[in-house]
Design a protein around this motif. Structure first.
Motif, short mmCIF file in Angstrom:
data_model
loop_
_atom_site.label_atom_id
_atom_site.label_comp_id
_atom_site.label_asym_id
_atom_site.label_seq_id
_atom_site.Cartn_x
_atom_site.Cartn_y
_atom_site.Cartn_z
N CYS A 29 -2.49 2.32 -3.66
CA CYS A 29 -3.33 3.37 -3.10
C CYS A 29 -2.72 3.72 -1.75
N PRO A 30 -2.29 4.97 -1.58
CA PRO A 30 -1.53 5.34 -0.38
C PRO A 30 -2.35 5.20 0.90
N GLY A 31 -1.67 4.80 1.95
CA GLY A 31 -2.32 4.68 3.25
C GLY A 31 -1.33 4.25 4.31
N ASN A 32 -1.79 4.25 5.54
CA ASN A 32 -0.95 3.94 6.68
C ASN A 32 -0.55 2.47 6.73
N THR A 33 -1.51 1.57 6.60
CA THR A 33 -1.20 0.16 6.84
C THR A 33 -0.56 -0.55 5.66
N ASN A 34 -0.43 0.08 4.53
CA ASN A 34 0.32 -0.54 3.45
C ASN A 34 1.60 0.24 3.14
N ALA A 35 1.90 1.24 3.94
CA ALA A 35 3.06 2.12 3.68
C ALA A 35 4.39 1.37 3.74
N CYS A 52 -2.32 5.45 -7.34
CA CYS A 52 -3.71 5.81 -7.64
C CYS A 52 -4.42 6.07 -6.32
N VAL A 53 -4.89 7.28 -6.11
CA VAL A 53 -5.51 7.62 -4.82
C VAL A 53 -6.93 7.09 -4.68
N VAL A 73 -1.09 -8.71 -11.49
CA VAL A 73 -0.90 -7.33 -11.05
C VAL A 73 -1.34 -7.23 -9.60
N VAL A 74 -0.56 -6.52 -8.79
CA VAL A 74 -0.88 -6.30 -7.39
C VAL A 74 -1.63 -4.97 -7.26
N ILE A 75 -2.67 -4.97 -6.42
CA ILE A 75 -3.26 -3.71 -5.95
C ILE A 75 -3.16 -3.72 -4.43
N THR A 76 -2.86 -2.57 -3.86
CA THR A 76 -2.66 -2.52 -2.42
C THR A 76 -3.27 -1.26 -1.82
N CYS A 77 -3.91 -1.44 -0.65
CA CYS A 77 -4.49 -0.30 0.07
C CYS A 77 -4.46 -0.60 1.57
N THR A 78 -5.04 0.29 2.34
CA THR A 78 -5.01 0.23 3.80
C THR A 78 -6.07 -0.71 4.36
N GLU A 79 -6.11 -0.77 5.69
CA GLU A 79 -7.07 -1.63 6.37
C GLU A 79 -8.45 -0.99 6.44
N ALA A 80 -8.56 0.25 6.17
CA ALA A 80 -9.83 0.95 6.30
C ALA A 80 -10.84 0.45 5.27
N THR A 81 -11.93 1.14 5.15
CA THR A 81 -12.98 0.74 4.22
C THR A 81 -12.56 0.89 2.77
#
Length: 192
Positions: A29-35, A52-53, A73-81
């Motif tokens: 899931c795109p974002g700043n802290t996992n970029a 996947c947005v 399977v890895v899932i990854t997203c940002t630090e936000a909510t």
């Protein structure tokens, strides 16, 4: 232009250990802290990266991929909510014992509770969503590298221990956003 790997040591150790443990599928899931993490693996032929947005959908995609393949399977997203949207899918994964590795990013633990935008406390997860959670900071020394390696190995092993289930790694965002590293470091692999 082909991007190389980040120069952030913690992220490099994470990627090297994912490869060493044969974890290949990533729902990002795109974002700043996992970029930095996502940019470092998206051109690596050893990883299958699905974008996947929507985080809720991403968690369920990961459940389906893990169930179908029998692999973590890895899932990854940002630090936000955003990571809170993983909980329904992680609850499903918890009760089905699916090996989902959640990798979230964060800027600085000191921001939590200080009214910084979207700096949330992930130190406690709902009991039936995550089997094990760890926070990985910056590597400033060989002692830090040893600790990061140990914690990531522990998290990866927990994915399949006692039947398996979801695990969380909270990864501090790299200090530098450069991609000059051509090779991953040699890492100590701990196995069952």
């Amino acid at each position: 232009m082909k991007l190389n790997y980040t120069t952030d040591k913690s992220t490099l150790i994470l990627i090297a250990l994912l490869k060493a443990h044969s974890i290949r599928k990533v729902v990002a899931c795109p974002g700043n802290t996992n970029a930095i993490f996502v940019a470092s693996i998206q051109n690596d032929k050893d990883f299958e990266v699905y974008s996947c947005v929507d985080e809720r959908s991403a968690a369920y995609m990961a459940c389906g991929l893990a169930q179908q393949s029998g692999e973590p399977v890895v899932i990854t997203c940002t630090e936000a909510t955003a990571s809170r949207n993983y909980f329904p899918g992680l609850t499903e994964a918890y009760y089905r014992k699916l090996p989902i590795l959640v990798i979230t990013g964060f800027h600085d633990l000191n921001n939590i509770g200080q009214l910084y935008t979207q700096a949330i406390d992930r130190s406690q997860q709902p009991k039936d969503t995550i089997k094990y959670s760890t926070t990985i900071g910056h590597c400033e020394s060989s002692k830090d590298e040893w600790h990061v390696n140990l914690e990531i190995n522990k998290a990866i092993l927990e994915l399949t221990r006692n039947g398996g289930g979801p695990v969380h790694i909270n990864l501090q965002i790299g200090k530098r956003w450069d991609f000059y590293e051509k090779e991953l470091p040699k890492v100590r692999v701990i196995s069952n």
